[in-house]
Design a protein around this motif. Structure first.
Motif, short mmCIF file in Angstrom:
data_model
loop_
_atom_site.label_atom_id
_atom_site.label_comp_id
_atom_site.label_asym_id
_atom_site.label_seq_id
_atom_site.Cartn_x
_atom_site.Cartn_y
_atom_site.Cartn_z
N VAL A 259 22.78 -18.60 2.43
CA VAL A 259 23.08 -19.03 0.70
C VAL A 259 24.34 -18.06 0.40
O VAL A 259 24.82 -18.44 -0.67
CB VAL A 259 21.93 -18.77 -0.10
N GLY A 260 24.25 -16.93 0.67
CA GLY A 260 25.32 -16.02 0.41
C GLY A 260 25.08 -15.23 -0.81
O GLY A 260 26.00 -14.49 -1.71
N LEU A 261 23.66 -15.14 -1.06
CA LEU A 261 23.16 -14.15 -2.30
C LEU A 261 21.67 -14.16 -2.33
O LEU A 261 21.13 -14.57 -1.51
CB LEU A 261 23.61 -14.82 -3.70
N ILE A 262 20.99 -12.95 -2.87
CA ILE A 262 19.66 -12.64 -2.95
C ILE A 262 19.55 -12.28 -4.50
O ILE A 262 20.43 -11.37 -4.98
CB ILE A 262 19.14 -11.82 -1.85
N SER A 263 18.51 -12.42 -5.11
CA SER A 263 18.36 -12.43 -6.55
C SER A 263 16.74 -12.46 -6.39
O SER A 263 15.80 -12.56 -5.94
CB SER A 263 18.73 -13.49 -7.51
N PRO A 264 16.33 -11.77 -7.81
CA PRO A 264 14.92 -11.41 -8.05
C PRO A 264 14.13 -12.72 -8.05
O PRO A 264 12.90 -12.59 -7.79
CB PRO A 264 15.05 -10.77 -9.31
N GLY A 265 14.81 -13.80 -8.21
CA GLY A 265 14.02 -15.14 -8.26
C GLY A 265 13.36 -15.51 -6.83
O GLY A 265 12.43 -16.38 -6.92
N ALA A 266 14.02 -14.82 -5.76
CA ALA A 266 13.45 -15.16 -4.54
C ALA A 266 11.91 -14.50 -4.30
O ALA A 266 11.48 -14.70 -3.05
CB ALA A 266 14.49 -14.74 -3.26
N ILE A 267 11.96 -13.47 -5.26
CA ILE A 267 10.87 -12.65 -5.09
C ILE A 267 9.30 -13.04 -6.01
O ILE A 267 8.11 -12.93 -5.66
CB ILE A 267 11.24 -11.11 -5.20
N GLY A 268 9.88 -13.45 -6.84
CA GLY A 268 9.08 -13.74 -7.97
C GLY A 268 7.85 -14.52 -7.72
O GLY A 268 7.54 -15.02 -6.48
N VAL A 269 6.75 -14.77 -8.85
CA VAL A 269 5.76 -15.71 -8.82
C VAL A 269 5.86 -17.14 -8.35
O VAL A 269 5.38 -17.46 -7.46
CB VAL A 269 5.08 -15.67 -10.32
N VAL A 270 7.21 -17.91 -8.95
CA VAL A 270 7.04 -19.38 -8.59
C VAL A 270 7.64 -19.21 -7.35
O VAL A 270 7.16 -20.23 -6.48
CB VAL A 270 8.29 -19.75 -9.54
N ALA A 271 8.43 -18.58 -6.74
CA ALA A 271 8.94 -18.66 -5.25
C ALA A 271 7.72 -18.36 -4.32
O ALA A 271 7.65 -19.01 -3.25
CB ALA A 271 10.09 -17.53 -5.04
N SER A 272 7.15 -17.29 -4.71
CA SER A 272 6.09 -17.20 -3.73
C SER A 272 4.96 -18.07 -3.77
O SER A 272 4.17 -18.41 -2.62
CB SER A 272 5.18 -15.71 -4.32
N ILE A 273 4.45 -18.65 -4.85
CA ILE A 273 3.61 -19.75 -4.90
C ILE A 273 4.17 -21.14 -4.09
O ILE A 273 3.26 -21.85 -3.35
CB ILE A 273 3.18 -20.27 -6.24
N GLU A 274 5.34 -21.21 -4.12
CA GLU A 274 5.96 -22.30 -3.45
C GLU A 274 6.12 -22.14 -2.08
O GLU A 274 5.72 -23.19 -1.11
CB GLU A 274 7.58 -22.59 -3.82
N MET A 275 6.11 -20.99 -1.27
CA MET A 275 5.97 -20.69 -0.08
C MET A 275 4.30 -21.14 0.35
O MET A 275 4.43 -21.65 1.64
CB MET A 275 6.22 -19.18 0.18
N VAL A 276 3.66 -20.97 -0.49
CA VAL A 276 2.10 -21.42 -0.02
C VAL A 276 2.09 -22.87 0.12
O VAL A 276 1.46 -23.62 1.08
CB VAL A 276 1.10 -20.74 -0.95
N ILE A 277 2.72 -23.49 -0.79
CA ILE A 277 2.69 -24.99 -0.94
C ILE A 277 3.41 -25.59 0.45
O ILE A 277 2.85 -26.50 0.68
CB ILE A 277 3.44 -25.62 -2.06
N TYR A 278 4.43 -24.84 0.85
CA TYR A 278 4.93 -25.51 2.06
C TYR A 278 4.13 -25.40 3.30
O TYR A 278 3.87 -26.56 4.06
CB TYR A 278 6.26 -24.63 2.66
N ALA A 279 3.36 -24.38 3.42
CA ALA A 279 2.32 -24.42 4.62
C ALA A 279 1.14 -25.58 4.12
O ALA A 279 0.51 -26.11 5.09
CB ALA A 279 1.64 -23.03 4.41
N ALA A 280 1.02 -25.78 2.89
CA ALA A 280 -0.36 -26.67 2.63
C ALA A 280 0.10 -28.11 2.87
O ALA A 280 -0.72 -28.87 3.29
CB ALA A 280 -0.78 -26.23 0.96
N VAL A 281 1.29 -28.41 2.54
CA VAL A 281 1.70 -29.70 2.65
C VAL A 281 1.89 -30.15 4.37
O VAL A 281 1.51 -31.28 4.69
CB VAL A 281 3.18 -29.70 2.11
N GLY A 282 2.60 -29.04 4.75
CA GLY A 282 2.61 -29.49 6.49
C GLY A 282 1.31 -29.39 7.08
O GLY A 282 1.08 -30.10 8.14
N GLY A 283 0.33 -28.45 6.58
CA GLY A 283 -1.20 -28.26 7.12
C GLY A 283 -1.08 -26.88 7.39
O GLY A 283 -0.32 -26.34 8.25
#
Length: 348
Positions: A259-283
């Motif tokens: 991406v060419g950058l990193i910001s606090p948005g990648a660490i926050g609550v929304v990003a962390s919950i989205e990461m769980v959703i990736y696993a939930a959708v795939g199985g």
């Protein structure tokens, strides 16, 4: 039936490997391929979540912490290279007169790569071991990790002179003098990341198939019995949480490169919950399913935001709800049911 499942998982990994190493590079233009590289960064996190949540019963809502650590450490090296011999621009703007001591190791790529693996893993192990020793689990552990993600986000934003604040760290173009912004550089990074992702899938599969994997499943189902059998369940869970943290950190490093950058948005609550959703959708019990889930949700986010810029979040939310209600075991669960029915039909 067990043999069928083992073969299905192995075949699925081979298919995913073929998809990301051959099919997508031959089918997509450089811009779209770079987007896939971004989605694959989250696939590392999803694999770790499968190991902790699916096989160990440990749900973390703070994987963005380790994803961000890896991303920021890689960004620190790239920023120092881009601004050398001067201080990074955001430090100059914040009237910082000398480079902070904790930035010094990131002059070296070797040390940076070592810290990307060691630091998040060590932090995750020590933190989780202390928590699991107190027998904190379930929703309470999830809340603790969520609170830590929020705390780290606030801390990073507040340290403008050291971390870039809300803007994060950006504006770098080379890695050891190698152009990583051009199409050729992006393509080379893509194949390196895809190869690393295949290795991560195989390593996770090896863990699941090992004795450790059997112990993890036993802990997930009846931790009290495993503890009474003489196993240190806190240590076992801390070890697998450490593995998941390392995978997340590696994903964060690749995210910064792609991406060419990193910001606090990648660490926050929304990003962390989205990461769980990736696993939930795939199985949450499927390693290749986690990768497919990350790629699929990433694609949907891009497509829906381009096609329906004002209401795309509602579409995405509806998809998540549908998956939870209709496919509680994700796409891999549906595929497994189809395979089981076919096997049952053949047996007749």
């Amino acid at each position: 039936m067990k043999t069928l499942h083992r073969k299905t998982e192995e075949i699925a990994i081979l298919l995913v490997a073929a998809l990301i190493l051959a099919v997508l590079p031959l089918s997509l233009d450089p811009f779209r391929l770079n987007l896939v590289g971004k989605y694959m960064a989250f696939a590392f996190v999803a694999i770790g979540i499968v190991l902790t949540w699916g096989y160990s019963g440990v749900l973390s809502l703070g994987q963005g912490i380790f994803f961000g650590l890896g991303g920021y450490m890689m960004a620190m090296f790239l920023k120092l290279e881009a601004s050398a011999p001067e201080l990074p621009d955001f430090m100059v703007w914040s009237s910082v007169e000398s480079l902070p001591v904790w930035w010094q190791p990131f002059h070296s790529l070797t040390l940076t790569l070592l810290l990307i693996v060691v630091l998040p893993g060590l932090a995750a192990y020590l933190f989780s071991l202390a928590i699991f020793r107190k027998r904190v689990s379930g929703v309470y552990f999830a809340i603790v990790t969520l609170a830590l993600a929020m705390t780290l986000t606030v801390l990073i934003i507040g340290q403008q002179g050291d971390t870039g604040g809300a803007n994060g760290i950006t504006d770098f173009r080379t890695l050891l003098g190698w152009d990583i912004v051009g199409d050729e550089g992006k393509q080379a990074l893509y194949f390196i990341e895809a190869g690393a992702l295949v290795v991560a899938m195989l390593a996770a599969l090896a863990i699941v198939r090992s004795r450790l994997g059997k112990i993890l499943i036993a802990i997930r189902d009846r931790e009290d019995r495993v503890r009474f059998s003489g196993y240190d369940t806190a240590h076992v869970k801390a070890c697998i949480f450490c593995v998941a943290a390392v995978l997340s950190s590696i994903g964060g490093a690749f995210f910064t490169l792609q991406v060419g950058l990193i910001s606090p948005g990648a660490i926050g609550v929304v990003a962390s919950i989205e990461m769980v959703i990736y696993a939930a959708v795939g199985g949450r019990l499927s390693i290749p399913g986690a990768v497919v889930g990350a790629l699929l949700i990433g694609f949907l986010k891009s497509y829906l935001s381009e096609t329906f810029p004002e209401v795309w979040l509602y579409f995405l939310g509806a998809i998540f709800i549908a998956v939870v209600v209709v496919m509680p075991n994700g796409l891999a669960g549906v595929f497994g049911q189809i395979q089981a029915r076919r096997a049952a039909g053949s047996a007749r």
